[in-house]
Design a protein around this motif. Structure first.
Motif, short mmCIF file in Angstrom:
data_model
loop_
_atom_site.label_atom_id
_atom_site.label_comp_id
_atom_site.label_asym_id
_atom_site.label_seq_id
_atom_site.Cartn_x
_atom_site.Cartn_y
_atom_site.Cartn_z
N ASN A 42 0.85 -1.19 0.00
CA ASN A 42 0.00 0.00 0.00
C ASN A 42 0.89 1.25 0.00
OD1 ASN A 42 -1.83 2.05 0.48
ND2 ASN A 42 -2.98 0.91 2.02
N LEU A 44 0.33 4.11 0.72
CA LEU A 44 0.04 5.02 1.83
C LEU A 44 0.65 4.54 3.14
CD1 LEU A 44 -3.76 5.75 1.11
CD2 LEU A 44 -1.73 6.88 0.19
N GLU A 45 1.12 3.31 3.15
CA GLU A 45 1.67 2.73 4.38
C GLU A 45 3.20 2.65 4.38
OE1 GLU A 45 -0.06 2.05 6.96
OE2 GLU A 45 -2.10 1.53 6.41
N ASN A 97 -0.81 10.38 -3.44
CA ASN A 97 -0.33 9.42 -2.46
C ASN A 97 0.81 10.01 -1.63
OD1 ASN A 97 -2.17 7.44 -3.09
ND2 ASN A 97 -0.85 6.44 -4.60
N ARG A 101 0.65 10.49 2.42
CA ARG A 101 1.68 9.99 3.34
C ARG A 101 2.16 11.11 4.27
NH1 ARG A 101 3.55 7.27 -1.37
NH2 ARG A 101 5.09 8.91 -1.75
N ARG A 104 -0.04 12.41 7.35
CA ARG A 104 0.01 11.65 8.59
C ARG A 104 0.81 12.39 9.65
NH1 ARG A 104 1.55 5.46 7.23
NH2 ARG A 104 1.39 5.37 9.50
N TYR A 133 -6.59 1.19 -1.48
CA TYR A 133 -5.48 1.71 -0.68
C TYR A 133 -6.00 2.59 0.44
CZ TYR A 133 -2.27 0.29 -4.48
OH TYR A 133 -1.55 -0.42 -5.41
N ARG A 137 -6.02 2.02 4.55
CA ARG A 137 -5.41 2.99 5.46
C ARG A 137 -6.42 3.42 6.51
NH1 ARG A 137 -2.06 4.24 8.88
NH2 ARG A 137 -2.09 6.44 9.47
N SER A 140 -6.72 0.80 9.10
CA SER A 140 -5.57 0.84 10.02
C SER A 140 -5.78 1.91 11.08
CB SER A 140 -4.27 1.13 9.25
OG SER A 140 -3.97 0.09 8.35
#
Length: 410
Positions: A42, A44-45, A97, A101, A104, A133, A137, A140
């Motif tokens: 992913n 984003l992770e 993306n 990221r 966060r 994706y 996220r 999560s």
């Protein structure tokens, strides 16, 4: 000689095992590569160094640093929009993306707001992989705040709202469940009704009338207990619609009767006929499995007609009579149907409903034909033909009926 054969055989078996092991290892490596291609990480992770974060202490950002980073991320968002408008969707989502990221760093709420914006765009652009994706996220984040036993209503509401933006009602409802649980603990009835309303509308937006009815029933109970007449009436009206759309006649009847009680207590009788018609219709549906309930349908159609007549709602009264005629006919009670059709003609005449009058003569003519009373049938169809000519509608139908009766009686 025997030993030599054994040695040769052993070598062959060993070679086969080594060959098979080699193939298995190659297959495993290829399979792993294939899985990586099919299920890439992913974006984003993953942790990717970014020049915007150089020389920043991410655990102790100053207000000025946060504002500067936020401004830079807004610029990234606009850059991605421009790229998308130029036709490069892949390039646009690569920029988005990166933005997501970096969001966060600013905290969960700013990140979720950005996830919602980009998720909505991805959904509209039919970018399923990108939506996945973002969904992963969000899940999560949900696991994290659930693990922390967060009671931050703003956080859970934002999560539910973001799930809605990517059109995932099931996950949105899991977030709103947490909001509901917390407002119930706080005994905040108004907040409870507000979140239930959000959940109810969400169920209805996906045509889940069964679950929607359960939620609106809870709201109705809360409004009733609070003595909130305005909300109670609103939720009763909503439930009547939901039960109708969800094809739940028993539930509909109960709610419609409650609505009649409300309107009667307020002296507002104008709504009673239409509610009685709806109750009768639902009893007809229930009578398909339990014929004993057919009498309830008759009774409510009659009450609808009588109340409408008293209120001089002649069009509505005509609707009740038409339903009664159809019901009498279905039960082979032709005499009762004929008597009712005579009252219908009088009613639709008062309503100045010429089309309804034409159709009433049509129904009467066919009922007389069923009894082989041809002269009465001829008279009814002739009256219908006069109106049909005035309306310039269905003239051929009435003329053919008249010609057929003449032909059969010569």
């Amino acid at each position: 000689m025997g030993l030599r054969l054994i040695f040769i055989f052993t070598n062959i078996v060993t070679s086969v095992i080594i060959w098979h092991f080699g193939i298995s290892c190659t297959w495993a490596v290829n399979k792993k590569d294939e899985d990586l291609n099919r299920f890439p990480p992913n974006p984003l992770e993953v942790n990717i160094p970014d020049p915007l974060l150089v020389n920043l202490d991410l655990n102790n950002l100053t207000q000025a640093e946060r504002q500067k980073l936020n401004l830079a991320l807004d610029e990234l968002h606009q850059e991605a929009l421009t790229i998308l408008q130029n036709g490069d969707s892949q390039g646009a989502f690569e920029v988005w993306n990166r933005e997501l990221r970096l969001r966060r760093v600013l905290g969960i709420l700013p990140e979720m707001e950005a996830l919602g914006k980009v998720g909505e765009i991805a959904r509209n652009e039919n970018k399923r992989e990108q939506v996945q994706y973002i969904t992963k996220r969000l899940q999560s984040i949900q696991k994290q705040i659930f693990k922390e036993r967060s009671s931050d209503l703003k956080l859970w509401r934002s999560l539910g709202n973001t799930y809605q933006k990517i059109r995932n009602p099931q996950l949105a409802l899991t977030a709103y469940d947490q909001v509901l649980m917390n407002v119930q603990k706080q005994q905040d009835v108004m907040a409870e009704m507000e979140i239930l309303e959000t959940m109810g509308e969400l169920h209805l937006s996906w045509f889940d009338y069964v679950e929607g009815a359960k939620v609106y029933q809870k709201m109705l109970n809360l409004a009733t207990n609070r003595g909130d007449k305005i909300r109670r009436l609103k939720y009763l009206q909503e439930l009547a619609y939901i039960y109708d759309q969800g094809k739940q006649p028993q539930g509909a009847i109960e709610i419609l009767n409650q609505l009649i009680d409300v309107y009667t207590s307020e002296g507002n009788l104008t709504q009673i006929p239409v509610l009685k018609l709806a109750i009768a219709s639902n009893y007809e549906k229930l009578a398909e499995k339990d014929p004993n309930l057919l009498q309830e349908a008759f009774s409510n159609y009659q009450q609808a007609y009588k109340t409408a007549w008293e209120l001089e709602q002649y069009t509505r009264a005509g609707e009740g009579l038409q339903k009664l005629i159809a019901l009498y006919s279905s039960q082979k009670q032709v005499d009762a149907a004929l008597e009712t059709s005579k009252i219908l003609i009088e009613t639709v005449t008062l309503a100045n409903d010429f089309y309804g009058l034409m159709m009433a003569y049509k129904e009467m003519g066919n009922l007389y034909l069923e009894q082989e009373k041809y002269s009465q049938a001829m008279k009814a169809f002739s009256e219908g033909l006069v109106i049909a000519k005035q309306l310039k509608h269905r003239e051929n139908y009435f003329q053919q009926k008249i010609d057929q009766i003449k032909l059969n009686n010569n």
